[in-house]
Design a protein around this motif. Structure first.
Motif, mmCIF file in Angstrom:
data_model
loop_
_atom_site.group_PDB
_atom_site.id
_atom_site.type_symbol
_atom_site.label_atom_id
_atom_site.label_comp_id
_atom_site.label_asym_id
_atom_site.label_seq_id
_atom_site.Cartn_x
_atom_site.Cartn_y
_atom_site.Cartn_z
ATOM 1 N N PHE A 55 26.507 -20.868 -30.075
ATOM 2 C CA PHE A 55 27.453 -20.338 -29.090
ATOM 3 C C PHE A 55 26.868 -19.197 -28.258
ATOM 4 N N TYR A 56 25.573 -19.218 -28.031
ATOM 5 C CA TYR A 56 24.947 -18.161 -27.222
ATOM 6 C C TYR A 56 25.161 -18.447 -25.733
ATOM 7 N N GLU A 57 25.259 -17.372 -24.953
ATOM 8 C CA GLU A 57 25.451 -17.495 -23.511
ATOM 9 C C GLU A 57 24.199 -17.011 -22.781
ATOM 10 N N PRO A 58 23.707 -17.792 -21.815
ATOM 11 C CA PRO A 58 22.501 -17.388 -21.075
ATOM 12 C C PRO A 58 22.761 -16.163 -20.202
ATOM 13 N N VAL A 59 21.773 -15.294 -20.142
ATOM 14 C CA VAL A 59 21.897 -14.036 -19.401
ATOM 15 C C VAL A 59 20.621 -13.781 -18.617
ATOM 16 N N ILE A 60 20.786 -13.254 -17.420
ATOM 17 C CA ILE A 60 19.645 -12.754 -16.643
ATOM 18 C C ILE A 60 19.665 -11.231 -16.718
ATOM 19 N N LEU A 61 18.517 -10.665 -17.015
ATOM 20 C CA LEU A 61 18.385 -9.209 -17.176
ATOM 21 C C LEU A 61 17.775 -8.617 -15.916
ATOM 22 N N VAL A 62 18.452 -7.641 -15.326
ATOM 23 C CA VAL A 62 17.927 -6.935 -14.153
ATOM 24 C C VAL A 62 17.423 -5.573 -14.625
ATOM 25 N N GLY A 63 16.123 -5.397 -14.615
ATOM 26 C CA GLY A 63 15.526 -4.163 -15.126
ATOM 27 C C GLY A 63 14.837 -4.419 -16.442
ATOM 28 N N ALA A 64 13.574 -4.045 -16.537
ATOM 29 C CA ALA A 64 12.803 -4.294 -17.755
ATOM 30 C C ALA A 64 12.065 -3.032 -18.176
ATOM 31 N N VAL A 93 17.400 -15.448 -20.452
ATOM 32 C CA VAL A 93 16.640 -16.574 -19.905
ATOM 33 C C VAL A 93 15.610 -16.122 -18.875
ATOM 34 N N GLY A 94 15.735 -14.890 -18.373
ATOM 35 C CA GLY A 94 14.770 -14.416 -17.400
ATOM 36 C C GLY A 94 15.038 -12.994 -16.965
ATOM 37 N N LEU A 95 14.044 -12.419 -16.284
ATOM 38 C CA LEU A 95 14.103 -11.031 -15.837
ATOM 39 C C LEU A 95 14.030 -10.960 -14.320
ATOM 40 N N ILE A 96 14.650 -9.918 -13.774
ATOM 41 C CA ILE A 96 14.486 -9.572 -12.358
ATOM 42 C C ILE A 96 14.077 -8.109 -12.303
ATOM 43 N N ASP A 97 12.912 -7.845 -11.780
ATOM 44 C CA ASP A 97 12.422 -6.460 -11.725
ATOM 45 C C ASP A 97 11.251 -6.388 -10.748
ATOM 46 N N ASP A 98 11.154 -5.267 -10.025
ATOM 47 C CA ASP A 98 10.045 -5.076 -9.095
ATOM 48 C C ASP A 98 8.748 -4.759 -9.844
ATOM 49 N N ASN A 99 8.878 -3.961 -10.900
ATOM 50 C CA ASN A 99 7.700 -3.551 -11.664
ATOM 51 C C ASN A 99 8.112 -3.291 -13.113
ATOM 52 N N PRO A 100 8.102 -4.321 -13.968
ATOM 53 C CA PRO A 100 8.540 -4.150 -15.365
ATOM 54 C C PRO A 100 7.736 -3.061 -16.076
ATOM 55 N N LEU A 101 8.459 -2.065 -16.624
ATOM 56 C CA LEU A 101 7.794 -0.956 -17.308
ATOM 57 C C LEU A 101 7.598 -1.216 -18.795
ATOM 58 N N SER A 102 8.412 -2.091 -19.352
ATOM 59 C CA SER A 102 8.313 -2.386 -20.779
ATOM 60 C C SER A 102 7.508 -3.657 -20.998
ATOM 61 N N GLN A 103 6.356 -3.519 -21.638
ATOM 62 C CA GLN A 103 5.544 -4.689 -21.942
ATOM 63 C C GLN A 103 6.211 -5.572 -23.001
ATOM 64 N N LYS A 104 7.004 -4.957 -23.873
ATOM 65 C CA LYS A 104 7.702 -5.738 -24.899
ATOM 66 C C LYS A 104 8.672 -6.724 -24.265
ATOM 67 N N ALA A 111 8.727 -7.607 -20.915
ATOM 68 C CA ALA A 111 8.050 -8.464 -19.939
ATOM 69 C C ALA A 111 7.278 -9.595 -20.605
ATOM 70 N N SER A 112 6.755 -9.344 -21.797
ATOM 71 C CA SER A 112 5.973 -10.374 -22.490
ATOM 72 C C SER A 112 6.848 -11.421 -23.162
ATOM 73 N N ARG A 113 8.112 -11.081 -23.415
ATOM 74 C CA ARG A 113 9.001 -12.013 -24.123
ATOM 75 C C ARG A 113 9.761 -12.941 -23.189
ATOM 76 N N PHE A 114 10.019 -12.483 -21.951
ATOM 77 C CA PHE A 114 10.883 -13.247 -21.058
ATOM 78 C C PHE A 114 10.188 -13.504 -19.721
ATOM 79 N N LEU A 115 10.611 -14.570 -19.075
ATOM 80 C CA LEU A 115 10.027 -14.971 -17.797
ATOM 81 C C LEU A 115 10.528 -14.073 -16.673
ATOM 82 N N LEU A 116 9.599 -13.609 -15.843
ATOM 83 C CA LEU A 116 9.961 -12.788 -14.693
ATOM 84 C C LEU A 116 10.308 -13.710 -13.533
#
Length: 273
Positions: free
Chosen positions: A151-160, A182-193, A195-200
């Motif tokens: 029962f998980y819901e997909p989410v897009i994360l703005v800011g990494a 399911v994915g990230l939106i960010d100009d310059n991801p600061l967290s490598q943890k 950014a490495s886990r999710f698709l930009l």
């Protein structure tokens, strides 16, 4: 590649829609079972305590229909079947739902033909047993759902950044949340943890098009450093395409009409990102 991502997100969106209906149905059934168990346990204890009188019985229409329906209605009013809340907030909401349901039951029972035949001992035992029954059954169910990733819901994360790390850690550890990033939106991801886990997916300037084309209905904004005007512009652009928006910004000057603030209690011990 873009078409594949879009198709995958829409497939997740359809699965999330099914889950959004199945999840409340499952917990309505579980709550119904918990209420019946509490009633049966209260009857059993009543028979053990009052051994000098004939066994007490409650009319089947109250036992199986009216009493469970009243409590389920109040649980529904407390958003126990729809909104994602922390386990602490859910515990509070269930307690007050049971309290209001109990008062409603008293009014109905004692102003109806069943009032003269209702045992105060049974009512007291029932309400005492109902709360732990609801908590235990719901806890075990949520534990199972979290472990099996159901029962998980997909989410897009703005800011990494670091705030994203803290928010994701809280959602991962709390049984009340079922978010699938399911994915990230960010100009310059600061967290490598993160950014490495999710698709930009792309930059913040392209957020409207990305979210519109993805079909994802949940967005979490974890960019407290974003300027107020930029945040307001982002929310106004993506709001028509999503169902839920959660954000952890600098709230000074940000309009909060209709928004609900929620504290991530276990993350308070960490310094601000």
């Amino acid at each position: 590649m873009e078409k594949i991502i879009r198709l995958a997100n829409k497939t997740r969106g359809r699965s999330a829609r099914y889950a959004r209906y199945l999840y409340p149905v499952l917990f309505i059934l579980l709550d119904y079972i918990a209420i019946l168990l509490a009633e049966q346990e209260a009857l059993g204890l009543h028979h053990l305590i009052d051994t000098d009188i004939a066994p007490y019985a409650i009319a089947p229409k109250y036992f199986y229909l009216w009493v469970p329906m009243i409590f389920i209605l109040f649980l529904g009013q407390s958003h126990a079947y729809r909104q994602m809340h922390s386990i602490l907030d859910s515990t509070r909401d269930i307690f007050f739902a049971v309290l209001y349901g109990f008062m409603a039951c008293l009014l109905i029972i004692y102003f109806s033909a069943a009032g003269a035949h209702t045992s105060r001992l049974f009512v007291g035992l029932f309400i005492v047993l109902l709360v732990p029954n609801l908590y235990l059954i719901r806890y075990l169910a949520k534990k199972f759902i979290k472990k099996c990733h159901l029962f998980y819901e997909p989410v897009i994360l703005v800011g990494a950044g670091k705030t994203a790390e803290r928010v994701l850690r809280y959602y991962r550890n709390d049984l009340g949340y079922r978010y699938d990033i399911v994915g990230l939106i960010d100009d310059n991801p600061l967290s490598q943890k993160v950014a490495s886990r999710f698709l930009l997916y792309g930059k913040v300037a392209d957020a409207e098009a990305i979210i519109r084309d993805s079909g994802v209905q949940n967005v979490i904004i974890t960019a407290p450093g974003m300027h107020r005007d930029q945040l307001q512009d982002l929310i106004s652009k993506i709001q028509p395409y999503v169902r839920d928006i959660s954000f952890a910004p600098d709230l000074i000057g940000t309009p909060m009409l209709g928004a609900e603030a929620e504290v991530l209690f276990s993350e308070n011990k960490y310094p601000p990102a």
